[in-house]
Design a protein around this motif. Structure first.
Motif, mmCIF file in Angstrom:
data_model
loop_
_atom_site.group_PDB
_atom_site.id
_atom_site.type_symbol
_atom_site.label_atom_id
_atom_site.label_comp_id
_atom_site.label_asym_id
_atom_site.label_seq_id
_atom_site.Cartn_x
_atom_site.Cartn_y
_atom_site.Cartn_z
ATOM 1 N N LYS A 115 -5.006 22.152 -2.142
ATOM 2 C CA LYS A 115 -4.464 22.556 -0.587
ATOM 3 C C LYS A 115 -6.012 22.866 -0.086
ATOM 4 O O LYS A 115 -6.371 22.602 1.015
ATOM 5 C CB LYS A 115 -3.730 23.880 -0.595
ATOM 6 N N ARG A 116 -6.872 23.409 -0.802
ATOM 7 C CA ARG A 116 -8.457 23.604 -0.185
ATOM 8 C C ARG A 116 -8.982 22.197 0.087
ATOM 9 O O ARG A 116 -9.577 22.327 1.206
ATOM 10 C CB ARG A 116 -9.027 24.636 -1.498
ATOM 11 N N LEU A 177 6.365 16.428 14.362
ATOM 12 C CA LEU A 177 6.704 17.552 13.638
ATOM 13 C C LEU A 177 6.387 17.425 12.217
ATOM 14 O O LEU A 177 6.152 18.731 11.606
ATOM 15 C CB LEU A 177 8.132 17.656 13.758
ATOM 16 N N GLN A 178 6.591 16.503 11.593
ATOM 17 C CA GLN A 178 6.264 16.367 10.218
ATOM 18 C C GLN A 178 4.740 16.546 9.810
ATOM 19 O O GLN A 178 4.388 17.425 9.023
ATOM 20 C CB GLN A 178 6.464 15.018 9.661
ATOM 21 N N ASN A 179 3.899 16.041 10.786
ATOM 22 C CA ASN A 179 2.430 16.349 10.664
ATOM 23 C C ASN A 179 2.076 17.857 11.034
ATOM 24 O O ASN A 179 1.301 18.629 10.062
ATOM 25 C CB ASN A 179 1.633 15.649 11.709
ATOM 26 N N SER A 180 2.652 18.563 11.847
ATOM 27 C CA SER A 180 2.598 19.956 12.239
ATOM 28 C C SER A 180 2.930 20.814 10.817
ATOM 29 O O SER A 180 2.226 21.820 10.587
ATOM 30 C CB SER A 180 3.497 20.408 13.399
ATOM 31 N N ARG A 181 4.201 20.490 10.278
ATOM 32 C CA ARG A 181 4.464 21.188 9.112
ATOM 33 C C ARG A 181 3.778 20.917 7.973
ATOM 34 O O ARG A 181 3.526 21.926 7.309
ATOM 35 C CB ARG A 181 5.948 20.802 8.807
ATOM 36 N N PHE A 182 3.159 19.784 7.795
ATOM 37 C CA PHE A 182 2.166 19.296 6.876
ATOM 38 C C PHE A 182 0.943 20.438 7.001
ATOM 39 O O PHE A 182 0.472 21.134 6.146
ATOM 40 C CB PHE A 182 1.770 18.027 6.897
ATOM 41 N N VAL A 183 0.350 20.490 8.205
ATOM 42 C CA VAL A 183 -0.902 21.412 8.411
ATOM 43 C C VAL A 183 -0.347 22.653 8.068
ATOM 44 O O VAL A 183 -1.248 23.508 7.596
ATOM 45 C CB VAL A 183 -1.476 21.022 9.917
ATOM 46 N N GLN A 184 0.638 23.181 8.311
ATOM 47 C CA GLN A 184 1.168 24.499 8.458
ATOM 48 C C GLN A 184 1.033 24.763 6.819
ATOM 49 O O GLN A 184 0.764 25.867 6.450
ATOM 50 C CB GLN A 184 2.173 24.812 8.847
ATOM 51 N N ASP A 189 -1.587 29.746 1.891
ATOM 52 C CA ASP A 189 -1.413 29.928 0.397
ATOM 53 C C ASP A 189 -0.145 30.730 -0.052
ATOM 54 O O ASP A 189 0.207 30.763 -1.230
ATOM 55 C CB ASP A 189 -2.440 30.736 0.096
ATOM 56 N N THR A 190 0.781 30.905 1.165
ATOM 57 C CA THR A 190 1.932 31.618 0.655
ATOM 58 C C THR A 190 3.010 30.667 0.852
ATOM 59 O O THR A 190 4.154 31.115 0.371
ATOM 60 C CB THR A 190 1.898 32.926 1.702
ATOM 61 N N LEU A 192 5.584 27.902 0.228
ATOM 62 C CA LEU A 192 6.164 27.058 -0.719
ATOM 63 C C LEU A 192 6.350 25.681 -0.292
ATOM 64 O O LEU A 192 6.676 25.716 0.875
ATOM 65 C CB LEU A 192 6.818 27.728 -1.774
ATOM 66 N N GLU A 193 6.405 24.826 -1.050
ATOM 67 C CA GLU A 193 6.821 23.339 -0.817
ATOM 68 C C GLU A 193 8.194 23.350 -0.160
ATOM 69 O O GLU A 193 8.674 22.633 0.853
ATOM 70 C CB GLU A 193 6.578 22.471 -1.772
ATOM 71 N N ALA A 194 9.078 24.239 -1.106
ATOM 72 C CA ALA A 194 10.239 24.151 -0.753
ATOM 73 C C ALA A 194 10.769 24.925 0.646
ATOM 74 O O ALA A 194 11.864 24.462 1.401
ATOM 75 C CB ALA A 194 11.109 25.334 -1.892
ATOM 76 N N GLU A 195 9.744 25.902 1.039
ATOM 77 C CA GLU A 195 9.895 26.473 2.420
ATOM 78 C C GLU A 195 9.465 25.522 3.393
ATOM 79 O O GLU A 195 10.135 25.297 4.491
ATOM 80 C CB GLU A 195 8.854 27.525 2.453
ATOM 81 N N ALA A 196 8.586 24.682 3.251
ATOM 82 C CA ALA A 196 8.116 23.706 3.976
ATOM 83 C C ALA A 196 9.237 22.703 4.240
ATOM 84 O O ALA A 196 9.244 22.236 5.503
ATOM 85 C CB ALA A 196 6.967 23.100 3.705
#
Length: 213
Positions: A115-116, A177-184, A189-190, A192-196
């Motif tokens: 992620k970093r 929208l996918q890009n926005s969620r990807f950036v988010q 660091d909090t 999780l992929e399941a939340e995204a």
């Protein structure tokens, strides 16, 4: 492990050695970026671990940003291959197929870079406005959007999207929208992929609601 290419059997010795050196540099760069961080990793340290001069690394990749982009490019090459093999027949509902598209992007991204490092990539895609990095990063984004469009067309042909569904507009909106969620996701660091996945699925449901069968 990053790899620019596997040298063809009939390739000349010099070209084969060049590709092998580039692959070694990328392997070391990925390792050091992940362990030491982008800022604390130098071209000299990468060259030293790879057993070659810093000049050679600069000649192959131009800069540290060039190295980072080479890693992204390799990641996206593998990603595009996965998306081209994505079948619309795996899911009964359009939103599930679109959610899988986004999930593949997330899974692939975190397989190759932390992620970093993705935060550094996203920053470079904005800051390096006149560079080859920005141009090629944009081209890769356009190719991903194209693959999403192909998926929506297949969903429409199979009857899971209505005949009047505006594919071009849906593609643009869903990809944004996918890009926005990807950036988010990459910026936190909090999360999780399941939340995204849940967040984007909710976005996609709202967009596709009136066009789904």
């Amino acid at each position: 492990m990053p790899a620019i290419a596997s040298p063809p059997p009939k390739m000349g010795l010099r070209q084969r050695q060049k590709i092998e050196r580039q692959n070694l540099i990328l392997e070391v760069a990925q390792k050091r970026f992940s362990e030491m961080g982008y800022v604390d990793t130098t071209i000299e340290s990468i060259a030293d671990e790879a057993g070659m001069s810093a000049v050679s690394v600069f000649n192959y990749f131009g800069s540290k940003v060039g190295l980072l982009f080479a890693l992204v490019k390799e990641s996206d090459t593998r990603l595009l291959a996965k998306l081209r093999n994505l079948s619309d027949e795996r899911h009964e509902e359009a939103v599930e197929a679109v959610a899988e598209f986004a999930r593949i992007i997330h899974d692939n991204a975190t397989t190759y870079l932390t992620k970093r490092l993705w935060r550094r990539v996203l920053a470079a895609s904005i800051v390096e406005q006149s560079s080859e990095f920005r141009t090629q990063y944009k081209d890769l984004d356009l190719e991903l959007q194209k693959q999403l469009g192909h998926l929506l067309v297949a969903l429409q042909h199979s009857g899971r999207l209505t005949p009047d569904a505006p594919i071009a507009r849906l593609t643009e909106t869903l990809f944004m929208l996918q890009n926005s969620r990807f950036v988010q996701y990459m910026s936190s660091d909090t999360i999780l992929e399941a939340e995204a996945d849940v967040l984007f699925r909710a976005d996609a449901s709202l967009v596709l609601e009136q066009f789904s069968n």
